[in-house]
Motif scaffolding. Structure first.
Motif, PDB file in Angstrom:
ATOM      1  N   ARG A   1      19.729 -57.238  28.943  1.00  0.00           N
ATOM      2  CA  ARG A   1      19.799 -56.014  29.736  1.00  0.00           C
ATOM      3  C   ARG A   1      18.500 -55.219  29.627  1.00  0.00           C
ATOM      4  N   LEU A   2      17.969 -55.130  28.425  1.00  0.00           N
ATOM      5  CA  LEU A   2      16.696 -54.428  28.257  1.00  0.00           C
ATOM      6  C   LEU A   2      15.623 -55.061  29.132  1.00  0.00           C
ATOM      7  N   LYS A   3      15.544 -56.382  29.081  1.00  0.00           N
ATOM      8  CA  LYS A   3      14.534 -57.085  29.869  1.00  0.00           C
ATOM      9  C   LYS A   3      14.786 -56.892  31.363  1.00  0.00           C
ATOM     10  N   GLN A   4      16.038 -57.099  31.764  1.00  0.00           N
ATOM     11  CA  GLN A   4      16.386 -57.013  33.183  1.00  0.00           C
ATOM     12  C   GLN A   4      16.248 -55.592  33.721  1.00  0.00           C
ATOM     13  N   GLU A   5      16.760 -54.616  32.987  1.00  0.00           N
ATOM     14  CA  GLU A   5      16.802 -53.248  33.505  1.00  0.00           C
ATOM     15  C   GLU A   5      15.463 -52.530  33.408  1.00  0.00           C
ATOM     16  N   THR A   6      14.512 -53.118  32.691  1.00  0.00           N
ATOM     17  CA  THR A   6      13.183 -52.506  32.623  1.00  0.00           C
ATOM     18  C   THR A   6      12.131 -53.332  33.376  1.00  0.00           C
ATOM     19  N   THR A   7      12.553 -54.369  34.083  1.00  0.00           N
ATOM     20  CA  THR A   7      11.599 -55.227  34.800  1.00  0.00           C
ATOM     21  C   THR A   7      10.760 -54.427  35.788  1.00  0.00           C
ATOM     22  N   ALA A   8      11.387 -53.554  36.550  1.00  0.00           N
ATOM     23  CA  ALA A   8      10.640 -52.768  37.542  1.00  0.00           C
ATOM     24  C   ALA A   8       9.619 -51.869  36.860  1.00  0.00           C
ATOM     25  N   GLU A   9       9.993 -51.287  35.729  1.00  0.00           N
ATOM     26  CA  GLU A   9       9.057 -50.435  34.988  1.00  0.00           C
ATOM     27  C   GLU A   9       7.902 -51.257  34.424  1.00  0.00           C
ATOM     28  N   HIS A  10       8.215 -52.431  33.911  1.00  0.00           N
ATOM     29  CA  HIS A  10       7.172 -53.319  33.393  1.00  0.00           C
ATOM     30  C   HIS A  10       6.189 -53.673  34.509  1.00  0.00           C
TER      31      HIS A  10
ATOM     32  N   ASN B   1      26.806 -63.215  19.171  1.00  0.00           N
ATOM     33  CA  ASN B   1      27.712 -62.312  19.857  1.00  0.00           C
ATOM     34  C   ASN B   1      27.186 -62.032  21.275  1.00  0.00           C
ATOM     35  N   PRO B   2      28.015 -62.205  22.322  1.00  0.00           N
ATOM     36  CA  PRO B   2      27.550 -61.980  23.678  1.00  0.00           C
ATOM     37  C   PRO B   2      27.051 -60.554  23.933  1.00  0.00           C
ATOM     38  N   ILE B   3      27.644 -59.558  23.234  1.00  0.00           N
ATOM     39  CA  ILE B   3      27.198 -58.174  23.417  1.00  0.00           C
ATOM     40  C   ILE B   3      25.759 -58.038  22.922  1.00  0.00           C
ATOM     41  N   GLN B   4      25.462 -58.668  21.773  1.00  0.00           N
ATOM     42  CA  GLN B   4      24.100 -58.611  21.247  1.00  0.00           C
ATOM     43  C   GLN B   4      23.128 -59.272  22.232  1.00  0.00           C
TER      44      GLN B   4
ATOM     45  N   GLU C   1      28.623 -50.475  23.606  1.00  0.00           N
ATOM     46  CA  GLU C   1      28.178 -50.268  24.990  1.00  0.00           C
ATOM     47  C   GLU C   1      27.414 -48.955  25.168  1.00  0.00           C
ATOM     48  N   LEU C   2      27.932 -47.875  24.608  1.00  0.00           N
ATOM     49  CA  LEU C   2      27.273 -46.572  24.727  1.00  0.00           C
ATOM     50  C   LEU C   2      25.900 -46.596  24.066  1.00  0.00           C
ATOM     51  N   GLU C   3      25.822 -47.186  22.882  1.00  0.00           N
ATOM     52  CA  GLU C   3      24.541 -47.275  22.179  1.00  0.00           C
ATOM     53  C   GLU C   3      23.533 -48.106  22.976  1.00  0.00           C
ATOM     54  N   GLN C   4      24.014 -49.183  23.576  1.00  0.00           N
ATOM     55  CA  GLN C   4      23.128 -50.008  24.402  1.00  0.00           C
ATOM     56  C   GLN C   4      22.570 -49.192  25.568  1.00  0.00           C
ATOM     57  N   GLU C   5      23.429 -48.415  26.202  1.00  0.00           N
ATOM     58  CA  GLU C   5      22.984 -47.565  27.308  1.00  0.00           C
ATOM     59  C   GLU C   5      21.914 -46.579  26.841  1.00  0.00           C
ATOM     60  N   GLN C   6      22.107 -46.029  25.652  1.00  0.00           N
ATOM     61  CA  GLN C   6      21.141 -45.071  25.114  1.00  0.00           C
ATOM     62  C   GLN C   6      19.803 -45.756  24.805  1.00  0.00           C
ATOM     63  N   ILE C   7      19.847 -46.973  24.308  1.00  0.00           N
ATOM     64  CA  ILE C   7      18.616 -47.722  24.019  1.00  0.00           C
ATOM     65  C   ILE C   7      17.867 -48.006  25.319  1.00  0.00           C
ATOM     66  N   ILE C   8      18.602 -48.414  26.338  1.00  0.00           N
ATOM     67  CA  ILE C   8      17.975 -48.678  27.639  1.00  0.00           C
ATOM     68  C   ILE C   8      17.380 -47.392  28.203  1.00  0.00           C
ATOM     69  N   GLU C   9      18.106 -46.284  28.077  1.00  0.00           N
ATOM     70  CA  GLU C   9      17.597 -44.990  28.532  1.00  0.00           C
ATOM     71  C   GLU C   9      16.305 -44.632  27.793  1.00  0.00           C
ATOM     72  N   GLY C  10      16.286 -44.882  26.487  1.00  0.00           N
ATOM     73  CA  GLY C  10      15.080 -44.625  25.696  1.00  0.00           C
ATOM     74  C   GLY C  10      13.911 -45.484  26.161  1.00  0.00           C
ATOM     75  N   ALA C  11      14.188 -46.746  26.501  1.00  0.00           N
ATOM     76  CA  ALA C  11      13.127 -47.620  27.008  1.00  0.00           C
ATOM     77  C   ALA C  11      12.572 -47.077  28.315  1.00  0.00           C
ATOM     78  N   MET C  12      13.441 -46.594  29.182  1.00  0.00           N
ATOM     79  CA  MET C  12      12.987 -46.031  30.450  1.00  0.00           C
ATOM     80  C   MET C  12      12.117 -44.785  30.210  1.00  0.00           C
ATOM     81  N   GLN C  13      12.505 -43.973  29.229  1.00  0.00           N
ATOM     82  CA  GLN C  13      11.702 -42.796  28.874  1.00  0.00           C
ATOM     83  C   GLN C  13      10.330 -43.224  28.351  1.00  0.00           C
ATOM     84  N   GLY C  14      10.318 -44.253  27.504  1.00  0.00           N
ATOM     85  CA  GLY C  14       9.056 -44.746  26.950  1.00  0.00           C
ATOM     86  C   GLY C  14       8.139 -45.274  28.038  1.00  0.00           C
ATOM     87  N   PHE C  15       8.689 -46.053  28.969  1.00  0.00           N
ATOM     88  CA  PHE C  15       7.885 -46.554  30.077  1.00  0.00           C
ATOM     89  C   PHE C  15       7.350 -45.392  30.925  1.00  0.00           C
TER      90      PHE C  15
END
Length: 193
Positions: free
Chosen positions: A11-20, A2-5, A165-179
């Motif tokens: 997205r996680l990898k891309q949107e957290t690259t700067a934090e990494h 599934n493309p969303i998956q 989509e909303l859940e994905q945004e929340q997961i990404i937000e959580g990753a940013m909090q963790g970083f």
């Protein structure tokens, strides 16, 4: 697939690259491998972060989605390492009481991803200090199955969950909090002891 998956993991990898990248800079600046004392402070930061993450394992949504949580936690290993290094944590609290599902998966993503980078750190502390999976470097050691296998299984679990989509945004937000949390710990190593 599934493309969303697929887009969640990309997205996680891309949107957290700067934090990494920021974590790599903070690691260098922390001089965590310059001395046994600095490494002990780093291990304390690992312990606090892992306690934060493992608190999230108590959520039934998390434990239902990720059935192998029992092999993933590293706080006990870090605590044993701290005893080897002569350090004791100051507090046992955590900063993730307000983190809910699915944000919690972003935190776990950060923790699980860090196990891959820990391979380099593990080799370094072996070479510099003689530490290993039985003394002072348990928290950096590979999972019994190997780092890559456990990481791939985690990624597959997120892929198979089919988050909207909303859940994905929340997961990404959580990753940013963790970083951010781990970055704050790294930036304050001297204050931890």
């Amino acid at each position: 697939m599934n493309p969303i998956q697929d887009s969640l993991m990309s997205r996680l990898k891309q949107e957290t690259t700067a934090e990494h990248d920021r974590m790599e800079i903070l690691m260098r600046e922390s001089k965590a491998l310059d001395s046994k004392e600095r490494y002990a402070q780093f291990t304390l930061s690992q312990y606090y972060f892992q306690k934060d993450v493992e608190h999230l394992y108590l959520d039934p949504h998390v434990s239902q989605l990720i059935p192998d949580l029992d092999v993933r936690g590293r706080s006990e290993a870090a605590l044993l390492d701290l005893a080897d290094l002569g350090l004791k944590p100051k507090h046992e609290g955590n900063t993730t009481n307000a983190v809910s599902f699915p944000q919690s998966l972003g935190w776990i993503y950060v923790s699980e991803g860090s196990t891959l980078g820990a391979a380099f750190l593990y080799k370094e502390v072996q070479a510099r200090f003689g530490f290993n999976a039985d003394f002072a470097a348990r928290n950096l050691a590979a999972y019994p199955e190997g780092r890559a296998i456990v990481w791939k299984r985690f990624k597959q679990t997120l892929d198979d969950a089919n988050f909207n989509e909303l859940e994905q945004e929340q997961i990404i937000e959580g990753a940013m909090q963790g970083f951010k949390r781990f970055g704050d710990l790294l930036a304050d190593l001297k204050q931890l002891t």
